[in-house]
Design an enzyme around this catalytic site. Structure first.
Site, PDB file in Angstrom:
ATOM      1  N   ALA A   1      -8.842  -4.112   5.330  1.00  0.00           N
ATOM      2  CA  ALA A   1      -8.014  -4.899   6.249  1.00  0.00           C
ATOM      3  C   ALA A   1      -6.571  -4.433   6.088  1.00  0.00           C
ATOM      4  O   ALA A   1      -6.192  -3.881   5.044  1.00  0.00           O
ATOM      5  CB  ALA A   1      -8.152  -6.375   5.922  1.00  0.00           C
TER       6      ALA A   1
ATOM      7  N   GLY B   1     -12.354  -4.374   3.365  1.00  0.00           N
ATOM      8  CA  GLY B   1     -12.959  -4.732   4.650  1.00  0.00           C
ATOM      9  C   GLY B   1     -13.700  -3.572   5.301  1.00  0.00           C
ATOM     10  O   GLY B   1     -14.628  -3.795   6.085  1.00  0.00           O
TER      11      GLY B   1
ATOM     12  N   GLU C   1     -10.032  -5.282  -3.602  1.00  0.00           N
ATOM     13  CA  GLU C   1      -9.131  -6.406  -3.290  1.00  0.00           C
ATOM     14  C   GLU C   1      -8.523  -7.040  -4.531  1.00  0.00           C
ATOM     15  O   GLU C   1      -7.408  -7.568  -4.496  1.00  0.00           O
ATOM     16  CB  GLU C   1      -9.893  -7.492  -2.500  1.00  0.00           C
ATOM     17  CG  GLU C   1     -10.260  -7.112  -1.078  1.00  0.00           C
ATOM     18  CD  GLU C   1     -11.617  -6.442  -0.946  1.00  0.00           C
ATOM     19  OE1 GLU C   1     -12.142  -5.911  -1.958  1.00  0.00           O
ATOM     20  OE2 GLU C   1     -12.158  -6.450   0.170  1.00  0.00           O
TER      21      GLU C   1
ATOM     22  N   GLU D   1     -17.012  -3.673   3.743  1.00  0.00           N
ATOM     23  CA  GLU D   1     -17.695  -4.873   4.260  1.00  0.00           C
ATOM     24  C   GLU D   1     -18.192  -4.645   5.690  1.00  0.00           C
ATOM     25  O   GLU D   1     -19.294  -5.040   6.050  1.00  0.00           O
ATOM     26  CB  GLU D   1     -16.750  -6.074   4.186  1.00  0.00           C
ATOM     27  CG  GLU D   1     -16.477  -6.478   2.733  1.00  0.00           C
ATOM     28  CD  GLU D   1     -15.364  -7.511   2.595  1.00  0.00           C
ATOM     29  OE1 GLU D   1     -14.280  -7.311   3.186  1.00  0.00           O
ATOM     30  OE2 GLU D   1     -15.572  -8.515   1.896  1.00  0.00           O
TER      31      GLU D   1
HETATM   32  N1  CO8 Z   1      -3.737  -1.488   5.022  1.00  0.00           N
HETATM   33  C1  CO8 Z   1      -2.623  -0.967   5.572  1.00  0.00           C
HETATM   34  N2  CO8 Z   1      -2.255   0.322   5.441  1.00  0.00           N
HETATM   35  C2  CO8 Z   1      -3.053   1.125   4.713  1.00  0.00           C
HETATM   36  C3  CO8 Z   1      -4.221   0.648   4.100  1.00  0.00           C
HETATM   37  C4  CO8 Z   1      -4.569  -0.734   4.291  1.00  0.00           C
HETATM   38  N3  CO8 Z   1      -5.692  -1.265   3.788  1.00  0.00           N
HETATM   39  N4  CO8 Z   1      -4.811   1.673   3.431  1.00  0.00           N
HETATM   40  C5  CO8 Z   1      -4.017   2.737   3.626  1.00  0.00           C
HETATM   41  N5  CO8 Z   1      -2.957   2.428   4.388  1.00  0.00           N
HETATM   42  C6  CO8 Z   1      -1.864   3.292   4.834  1.00  0.00           C
HETATM   43  C7  CO8 Z   1      -0.897   3.568   3.696  1.00  0.00           C
HETATM   44  O1  CO8 Z   1       0.028   2.519   3.561  1.00  0.00           O
HETATM   45  C8  CO8 Z   1      -0.263   4.863   4.176  1.00  0.00           C
HETATM   46  O2  CO8 Z   1       0.697   4.556   5.148  1.00  0.00           O
HETATM   47  P1  CO8 Z   1       2.128   5.338   5.135  1.00  0.00           P
HETATM   48  O3  CO8 Z   1       1.766   6.776   5.390  1.00  0.00           O
HETATM   49  O4  CO8 Z   1       2.868   4.702   6.265  1.00  0.00           O
HETATM   50  O5  CO8 Z   1       2.693   5.133   3.776  1.00  0.00           O
HETATM   51  C9  CO8 Z   1      -1.404   5.584   4.876  1.00  0.00           C
HETATM   52  O6  CO8 Z   1      -2.383   4.564   5.185  1.00  0.00           O
HETATM   53  C10 CO8 Z   1      -2.070   6.630   4.008  1.00  0.00           C
HETATM   54  O7  CO8 Z   1      -2.422   6.022   2.776  1.00  0.00           O
HETATM   55  P2  CO8 Z   1      -2.027   6.643   1.347  1.00  0.00           P
HETATM   56  O8  CO8 Z   1      -0.748   7.396   1.439  1.00  0.00           O
HETATM   57  O9  CO8 Z   1      -2.101   5.536   0.346  1.00  0.00           O
HETATM   58  O10 CO8 Z   1      -3.235   7.688   1.172  1.00  0.00           O
HETATM   59  P3  CO8 Z   1      -3.900   8.169  -0.191  1.00  0.00           P
HETATM   60  O11 CO8 Z   1      -4.852   9.245   0.205  1.00  0.00           O
HETATM   61  O12 CO8 Z   1      -2.884   8.453  -1.209  1.00  0.00           O
HETATM   62  O13 CO8 Z   1      -4.741   6.894  -0.741  1.00  0.00           O
HETATM   63  C11 CO8 Z   1      -6.245   5.029  -0.508  1.00  0.00           C
HETATM   64  C12 CO8 Z   1      -5.818   6.428   0.008  1.00  0.00           C
HETATM   65  C13 CO8 Z   1      -6.793   5.150  -1.918  1.00  0.00           C
HETATM   66  C14 CO8 Z   1      -7.330   4.551   0.424  1.00  0.00           C
HETATM   67  C15 CO8 Z   1      -5.042   4.071  -0.503  1.00  0.00           C
HETATM   68  O14 CO8 Z   1      -4.422   4.144   0.782  1.00  0.00           O
HETATM   69  C16 CO8 Z   1      -5.387   2.638  -0.751  1.00  0.00           C
HETATM   70  O15 CO8 Z   1      -5.608   2.266  -1.895  1.00  0.00           O
HETATM   71  N6  CO8 Z   1      -5.462   1.794   0.308  1.00  0.00           N
HETATM   72  C17 CO8 Z   1      -5.694   0.393   0.192  1.00  0.00           C
HETATM   73  C18 CO8 Z   1      -7.149   0.098  -0.090  1.00  0.00           C
HETATM   74  C19 CO8 Z   1      -7.353  -1.394  -0.244  1.00  0.00           C
HETATM   75  O16 CO8 Z   1      -6.809  -2.035  -1.119  1.00  0.00           O
HETATM   76  N7  CO8 Z   1      -8.201  -1.979   0.639  1.00  0.00           N
HETATM   77  C20 CO8 Z   1      -8.482  -3.372   0.622  1.00  0.00           C
HETATM   78  C21 CO8 Z   1      -7.576  -4.109   1.558  1.00  0.00           C
HETATM   79  S1  CO8 Z   1      -7.776  -5.874   1.506  1.00  0.00           S
HETATM   80  C22 CO8 Z   1      -9.166  -6.127   2.420  1.00  0.00           C
HETATM   81  O17 CO8 Z   1      -9.747  -5.228   2.969  1.00  0.00           O
HETATM   82  C23 CO8 Z   1      -9.654  -7.522   2.523  1.00  0.00           C
HETATM   83  C24 CO8 Z   1     -10.663  -7.660   3.646  1.00  0.00           C
HETATM   84  C25 CO8 Z   1     -10.881  -9.113   3.932  1.00  0.00           C
HETATM   85  C26 CO8 Z   1     -11.248  -9.365   5.386  1.00  0.00           C
HETATM   86  C27 CO8 Z   1     -11.374 -10.814   5.640  1.00  0.00           C
HETATM   87  C28 CO8 Z   1     -11.820 -11.121   7.070  1.00  0.00           C
HETATM   88  C29 CO8 Z   1     -12.375 -12.495   7.272  1.00  0.00           C
END
Ligand code: CO8
Length: 262
Positions: free
Chosen positions: A69, A113, A136, A116
């Protein structure tokens, strides 16, 4: 349908085609925001209602199916923002209402998400580049779209606890061993494999495909005896369809069936 965050296409040339949905926020690794989830929900609903579509494939990019998400969109939420579900939490269960099979074709990150969403699909095919996880906990929250429920059902308590509590990622080979994905294919073959699986399903009888999906899902919602009894009722019901007559007659007469999907 005009879309900003997903691409919508159809594939195949038989009487029933495949609806293809590609998550398309590449710069944000397909982070799932409201706009994307609204578009995804509408596209799924439209394909489900379309008689010419037999099966749906959801995919992402080479780098990410979806990295979760949208964290930026959630960062300032208070309890009531989250609870009321006007933002980010809305529309997440749309996919559960889809009666036709939905195949997730996952390459790269399927996190939070994103994992999921993939688990809500009926068949999960992974590229060898896929990485699954529920990170998360590192954000001070927990999975919120079924991760703590669907993951243990798919991989068992031990591995689900490991992933949910440590936030570590699982690669495609481990995901296949654990039973999260049904097949792992080379990344450059991912979409072709998913579309071929969809084509194979498109050629089958629509009523039996929908009822088979319904029955397998029932296995997670009921006792064994209730599930078997539910299956038996639907098995009986299929004898009221034209496709059952066609399928069995074709077998007996050694010809290819021509299903009418009725
Ligand atoms: N949300 C927003 N932006 C994101 C997300 C995300 N989940 N993941 C990546 N991005 C963005 C980064 O901020 C970055 O943006 P920018 O270039 O503007 O800085 C761009 O994507 C590229 O990401 P990275 O530079 O971090 O790329 P890397 O290759 O270094 O790393 C990763 C990739 C490991 C995937 C890293 O981006 C990461 O850890 N992302 C977050 C993963 C995460 O924590 N996911 C869980 C989110 S919470 C959730 O999903 C809850 C769901 C609940 C739903 C409920 C519904 C009812």
């Amino acid at each position: 349908m005009d879309t900003q965050y997903i691409l919508i296409d159809t594939r195949g040339d038989g009487p029933r085609r495949t609806g293809l949905i590609t998550l398309n926020r590449p710069k944000q690794l397909n982070a799932l925001n409201d706009g994307l989830m609204d578009e995804l929900g509408a596209a799924l609903k439209a394909f489900d209602a379309d008689e010419a579509i037999g099966c749906i494939v959801i995919t992402g990019s080479e780098k990410a199916f979806a990295a979760g998400a949208d964290i930026g969109a959630m960062a300032q939420f208070n309890y009531m923002d989250a609870y009321k579900g006007d933002y980010i939490t809305r529309n997440w269960e749309q996919i559960r209402g889809v009666r036709k099979p939905v195949i997730a074709a996952v390459a790269g990150f399927a996190l939070g998400g994103g994992c999921e969403l993939a688990m809500m699909c009926d068949i999960l095919i992974a590229a060898d580049s896929a990485k699954f996880g529920q990170p998360e906990i590192k954000l001070g929250v927990i999975p919120g779209a079924g991760g703590t429920q669907r993951l243990p059902r798919a991989v068992g308590k031990a591995k689900a606890m490991d992933l949910v509590l440590t936030a570590r990622m699982m690669d495609a080979a481990e995901a296949e061993r654990a039973g999260l994905v049904s097949r792992v294919v080379p990344a450059d073959r991912l979409l072709d494999e998913a579309l071929a699986a969809a084509e194979a399903i498109n050629a089958l009888s629509g009523p039996s495909v929908m009822m088979a999906k319904d029955c397998v899902n029932r296995a997670f919602e009921s006792s064994l005896s209730d599930g078997v009894s539910y299956e038996r009722r639907l098995f009986h019901a299929l004898f009221a369809t034209e496709d059952q007559k066609e399928g069995m007659d074709a077998f007996v007469n050694k010809r290819k069936p021509a299903f009418k999907h009725r």
